[in-house]
Write a protein that holds these residues in place. Sequence first.
Motif, mmCIF file in Angstrom:
data_model
loop_
_atom_site.group_PDB
_atom_site.id
_atom_site.type_symbol
_atom_site.label_atom_id
_atom_site.label_comp_id
_atom_site.label_asym_id
_atom_site.label_seq_id
_atom_site.Cartn_x
_atom_site.Cartn_y
_atom_site.Cartn_z
ATOM 1 N N ILE A 120 0.880 -1.162 0.000
ATOM 2 C CA ILE A 120 0.000 0.000 0.000
ATOM 3 C C ILE A 120 0.921 1.215 0.000
ATOM 4 N N ASP A 121 0.817 2.009 -1.032
ATOM 5 C CA ASP A 121 1.633 3.225 -1.104
ATOM 6 C C ASP A 121 0.758 4.442 -0.830
ATOM 7 N N ILE A 122 1.195 5.263 0.094
ATOM 8 C CA ILE A 122 0.458 6.492 0.390
ATOM 9 C C ILE A 122 1.431 7.663 0.388
ATOM 10 N N LEU A 123 0.892 8.839 0.132
ATOM 11 C CA LEU A 123 1.702 10.059 0.106
ATOM 12 C C LEU A 123 1.200 11.006 1.181
ATOM 13 N N VAL A 124 2.130 11.477 2.003
ATOM 14 C CA VAL A 124 1.798 12.489 3.006
ATOM 15 C C VAL A 124 2.816 13.616 2.878
ATOM 16 N N ASP A 125 2.538 14.694 3.529
ATOM 17 C CA ASP A 125 3.514 15.777 3.542
ATOM 18 C C ASP A 125 4.717 15.350 4.377
ATOM 19 N N ALA A 126 5.891 15.843 3.982
ATOM 20 C CA ALA A 126 7.116 15.468 4.695
ATOM 21 C C ALA A 126 6.999 15.749 6.197
ATOM 22 N N ASP A 127 6.345 16.846 6.543
ATOM 23 C CA ASP A 127 6.205 17.198 7.959
ATOM 24 C C ASP A 127 5.256 16.269 8.710
ATOM 25 N N ASP A 128 4.468 15.520 7.975
ATOM 26 C CA ASP A 128 3.482 14.633 8.611
ATOM 27 C C ASP A 128 3.936 13.183 8.665
ATOM 28 N N GLN A 129 5.137 12.908 8.184
ATOM 29 C CA GLN A 129 5.546 11.503 8.067
ATOM 30 C C GLN A 129 5.518 10.776 9.410
ATOM 31 N N MET A 130 6.086 11.397 10.439
ATOM 32 C CA MET A 130 6.184 10.677 11.713
ATOM 33 C C MET A 130 4.824 10.553 12.381
ATOM 34 N N ARG A 131 3.965 11.543 12.150
ATOM 35 C CA ARG A 131 2.599 11.397 12.669
ATOM 36 C C ARG A 131 1.901 10.244 11.947
ATOM 37 N N ALA A 132 2.174 10.120 10.653
ATOM 38 C CA ALA A 132 1.587 9.018 9.881
ATOM 39 C C ALA A 132 2.075 7.679 10.413
ATOM 40 N N VAL A 133 3.350 7.619 10.747
ATOM 41 C CA VAL A 133 3.893 6.377 11.306
ATOM 42 C C VAL A 133 3.193 6.043 12.622
ATOM 43 N N ALA A 134 3.023 7.042 13.468
ATOM 44 C CA ALA A 134 2.392 6.819 14.765
ATOM 45 C C ALA A 134 0.973 6.287 14.596
ATOM 46 N N ILE A 135 0.260 6.852 13.651
ATOM 47 C CA ILE A 135 -1.112 6.398 13.397
ATOM 48 C C ILE A 135 -1.106 4.960 12.886
ATOM 49 N N ALA A 136 -0.216 4.672 11.956
ATOM 50 C CA ALA A 136 -0.144 3.319 11.408
ATOM 51 C C ALA A 136 0.263 2.320 12.491
ATOM 52 N N GLU A 137 1.164 2.732 13.357
ATOM 53 C CA GLU A 137 1.570 1.824 14.436
ATOM 54 C C GLU A 137 0.409 1.531 15.381
ATOM 55 N N ARG A 138 -0.436 2.511 15.578
ATOM 56 C CA ARG A 138 -1.586 2.307 16.477
ATOM 57 C C ARG A 138 -2.528 1.245 15.942
ATOM 58 N N ILE A 139 -2.571 1.096 14.624
ATOM 59 C CA ILE A 139 -3.465 0.071 14.067
ATOM 60 C C ILE A 139 -2.719 -1.212 13.741
ATOM 61 N N GLY A 140 -1.488 -1.312 14.228
ATOM 62 C CA GLY A 140 -0.808 -2.595 14.161
ATOM 63 C C GLY A 140 0.384 -2.715 13.240
ATOM 64 N N PHE A 141 0.718 -1.666 12.520
ATOM 65 C CA PHE A 141 1.888 -1.760 11.649
ATOM 66 C C PHE A 141 3.165 -1.678 12.478
ATOM 67 N N VAL A 142 4.133 -2.488 12.050
ATOM 68 C CA VAL A 142 5.464 -2.456 12.653
ATOM 69 C C VAL A 142 6.431 -2.014 11.581
ATOM 70 N N PHE A 143 7.157 -0.953 11.864
ATOM 71 C CA PHE A 143 8.038 -0.383 10.854
ATOM 72 C C PHE A 143 9.480 -0.831 11.080
ATOM 73 N N ALA A 144 10.141 -1.098 9.968
ATOM 74 C CA ALA A 144 11.562 -1.383 10.033
ATOM 75 C C ALA A 144 12.287 -0.121 10.486
ATOM 76 N N PRO A 145 13.347 -0.258 11.283
ATOM 77 C CA PRO A 145 14.041 0.928 11.796
ATOM 78 C C PRO A 145 14.780 1.703 10.711
ATOM 79 N N HIS A 146 15.174 1.003 9.661
ATOM 80 C CA HIS A 146 15.846 1.684 8.556
ATOM 81 C C HIS A 146 15.654 0.855 7.304
#
Lengths: 92, 456
Positions: free
Chosen positions: B202-228
């Motif tokens: 799933i590819d989504i586009l957000v503003d650069a300033d919103d990236q970490m907020r987007a990660v936080a939201i995705a993590e809340r619904i169960g996504f686990v992000f690779a550290p790098h």
Amino acid sequence: MGVTLDCIPAPIAGVEVELVEGEYLMYQPRFSRAIYLNPTAALIWSLCDGVRPLREIVELIRAGYPDAPPDLAKDIVDVVARLEEHGALAVT
Amino acid sequence: MADALPLHPDRCEMLRPSHPDYWNGHNDRMVPRFPDGDVKAEHSVGTAPPDSTCRSQYAEHATGVITAYDLARDLLVYGSIVTPPNAQQVSGYKTDHWHGQYGSGQWHCLAEEAEYHGVAPLLSLAVARLPEQVRSIVADSARRTLQALALRHRRASQAREAVIDRLLTEFTSGGVRVLLLKGAALAHCLYAKPELRPMADIDILVDADDQMRAVAIAERIGFVFAPHHASSFAGNFHHLPPGTKQQSGYTITLEIHRDVLPPDQVGSITLRNLTVPLQTINRGQDRPQGLALGHIDMLRHLTRHAFEPVARVRLIHLHDLWQYQARFHDEIDWPHLQSRHPGVITALRLVHYVLPPLREPDGVLSAVPRPGPSGIGAGMLPLSKIAGAPVGPTTKLKMLFDPPAWWLHGYYGIPPEHSLRRCRLMLHPATVARWLARRLAAVARSRFMPSNLGDA
């Protein structure tokens, strides 16, 4: 364990069967495989509910198909054994 | 009541969408992912199994060798012009066409080819629409494997759409503006059903300033992000390291972009420099709507994406372009494209070497010259694949600096009527040098300034 008439076969969670263009297609997401069932194999599958022993399934099918061959029980055991081997059924 | 059929265990057939035991050769062995999950297929390019005539390789324009690739694209065309319930023979697709062109070898390899190209659901539909006298020559194994793949993609699509529903809802609640990119958008605006458009992520586009907020939201619904990023060559990549979650037995991968175009490409498409207004994607009843790029930016993205370095340009990407230009033809600002993004026009025309135009050629999308450039359908291998290829340095240099002509025309937006001489002598070597320099800089930076999620 070997499949016998005293075993109770149960469907594995996540296994799905769909009727696709007149054929039964069995699929489980975690496997890179699908199984096509002929109508009789699909019937056997549908009777495996985790409660009914294989012996009872044989009797049900025999009652519905009086002209079934004499080695019906062996054939049903073989089908269930294959479905277990392919991860579609659990047999206890 | 069903007929009393004799029960034979061997009628409980086992099928595999992938057939690794068919492939005996180990030359150029690829291990592609199934688009919708983490189940892998093994697919050998080059040497055919000794007991089969199947040669799963791209069809060279001039060789005349008919392969499963040709069959796949033929079926794509057929499937797009034949619609039920009146699926009758279409002019040019008489029974003789299928019988004369394709044999058991091509049908035998079709499912593998379809899965690589992401078109298995479309081809399964096309095969189902073939006239009965043609379907009779399709091996049961080929037909059933396509059906099984289509079923798998349908289930995966359901899981993925449920995740997208949740993402859109949570992003809206969280005040993060998000666009659906590529397949996530096209599945609804271009395809009759989302399951017909497989996708790996799933590819989504957000503003650069919103990236970490987007990660936080995705993590809340169960996504686990690779550290790098997995590769130390990624550098300042256009999207964050991917996040994954399990949904209904499938692994769903999420890529949060701040830019649509990767750093290897010239230019950028972000929420801050869009060319045209966004379009709303209706994702179905009772589902949250999504936003997607407007037509101009969408075509810019899709054409660049289709011609990214890859061994063989995937048919699903060409199909996207093929259908998009026809479906939205009257809404697209063609003069704008021609004047500001002529490379997009070129790429759309190059698609017509693979999939014939669905509309009469006009002034903008003029007919392509025949014969076309060599290497139709073939691409340039990514740098990482070239580096790791089990070939000598001379071959690697050739892979780097002598990619297929068709691909060069597409990547650099050079019309097929024009010579590639300047491109081969100057433009492409300069581009390769730039790619290498970027990677070296990324490695150096990662050594001295290790970066993690959010540092992009």
